[in-house]
Write an enzyme that holds these catalytic residues in place. Structure first.
Site, short mmCIF file in Angstrom:
data_model
loop_
_atom_site.label_atom_id
_atom_site.label_comp_id
_atom_site.label_asym_id
_atom_site.label_seq_id
_atom_site.Cartn_x
_atom_site.Cartn_y
_atom_site.Cartn_z
N SER A 29 0.85 -1.18 0.00
CA SER A 29 0.00 0.00 0.00
C SER A 29 0.89 1.24 0.00
O SER A 29 2.05 1.17 -0.42
CB SER A 29 -0.92 -0.03 1.23
OG SER A 29 -1.93 0.95 1.12
N ASN A 30 0.39 2.37 0.44
CA ASN A 30 1.16 3.61 0.48
C ASN A 30 0.65 4.47 1.64
O ASN A 30 -0.37 4.14 2.23
CB ASN A 30 1.03 4.34 -0.88
CG ASN A 30 -0.41 4.68 -1.18
OD1 ASN A 30 -1.02 5.49 -0.51
ND2 ASN A 30 -0.98 4.01 -2.18
N PRO A 31 1.37 5.56 1.97
CA PRO A 31 1.01 6.31 3.20
C PRO A 31 -0.17 7.25 3.08
O PRO A 31 -0.40 8.06 3.99
CB PRO A 31 2.29 7.11 3.51
CG PRO A 31 3.29 6.74 2.49
CD PRO A 31 2.60 6.08 1.35
N SER A 32 -0.92 7.23 2.00
CA SER A 32 -2.06 8.15 1.87
C SER A 32 -3.03 7.97 3.03
O SER A 32 -3.39 6.85 3.39
CB SER A 32 -2.78 7.89 0.55
OG SER A 32 -4.00 8.60 0.53
N ALA A 96 -4.67 7.55 -3.89
CA ALA A 96 -3.33 7.05 -4.22
C ALA A 96 -3.51 5.56 -4.57
O ALA A 96 -3.32 4.68 -3.72
CB ALA A 96 -2.40 7.24 -3.03
#
Ligand code: CTP
Length: 217
Positions: A29-32, A96
């Site tokens: 995943s990503n930090p959004s 994101a």
């Protein structure tokens, strides 16, 4: 030029990250955090618009008045946006979306060891580009989260994804981008004009953004 009746504007907003599972207990995943998208949803509601909010996993309070569609993966977000796009007047894709997912999603937890040392990825569908290709009356707004060459890359995305606007957003430094409460962005229109928004709170930027992308009929 007549402004649309605000209450008749239907806005589809995506927010937050997506998760792409390796197995039932692991994902990429990503930090959004979804803050920018949720702020835009609040601002659109404030402007009297109807809001459909498609959100990946976030820990934010549901904007009162919006219809929230929670999703987890890029594939789920694609299907939800696809189902809502034709009825919307404005699409704002702040999500994101993960560009990749593991080619194989194991149905059982993989035991540590050689099996997870090499993971093959495949591309997810570009939701924004797919919707843009079939846009009719819609105003389509994308976000470009970049760590370098922000304006150049944003302009490339504006053209390649056939957008009406792109929000160029530098990420990876304090006070801007992922997880921050404040932001500083450049809104670029398809005619090449641009306007700097911020530095300001994400709420203040969202309010300005909604005014600037309001469809005219
Ligand atoms: N986007 C999308 N579907 C994807 C990936 C991105 O709809 N599978 C959207 C994002 O919501 C954003 C815009 O496309 O509005 C740009 O996303 P970004 O991640 O900055 O760019 P990419 O097109 O993924 O290109 P790159 O990762 O090479 O910068």
């Amino acid at each position: 030029m007549l402004m649309s009746n605000a209450s008749s504007i239907r806005c589809l907003i995506t927010a937050g990250p997506t998760r792409e599972f390796i197995d039932p207990v692991r994902y990429i995943s990503n930090p959004s955090t979804g803050k920018m998208g949720f702020s835009i949803a609040e601002a659109a509601l404030e402007a009297g618009w109807n809001v459909d909010l498609v959100a990946g996993p976030v820990a934010l309070e549901e904007p009162k008045g919006a219809i929230l569609y929670p999703v987890i993966t890029a594939e789920e977000m694609l299907h939800q946006v696809d189902a809502l796009f034709d009825a919307c007047d404005v699409l704002i894709m702040t999500a994101a979306v993960s560009d990749f997912r593991p080619a194989i999603q194991h149905t059982h937890k993989e035991k540590k060891g050689e099996a997870l040392m090499n993971i093959e990825f495949e591309h997810t569908t570009d939701i924004l580009k797919t919707m843009s290709e079939r846009k009719a009356h819609q105003t389509v707004v994308g976000f470009a989260a970049e760590t370098e060459n922000v304006v150049t890359y944003a302009n490339e995305k504006l053209a390649s994804k056939n957008l009406d606007f792109i929000v160029a957003n530098e990420v990876g430094r304090a006070g801007s981008g992922f997880a921050a409460d404040t932001n500083e962005v450049l809104l670029i229109a398809a005619d090449g004009s641009s306007i700097k928004l911020g530095p300001a709170t994400k709420s203040a930027i969202a309010e300005e953004l909604i005014q600037l992308v309001t469809p005219t009929r």
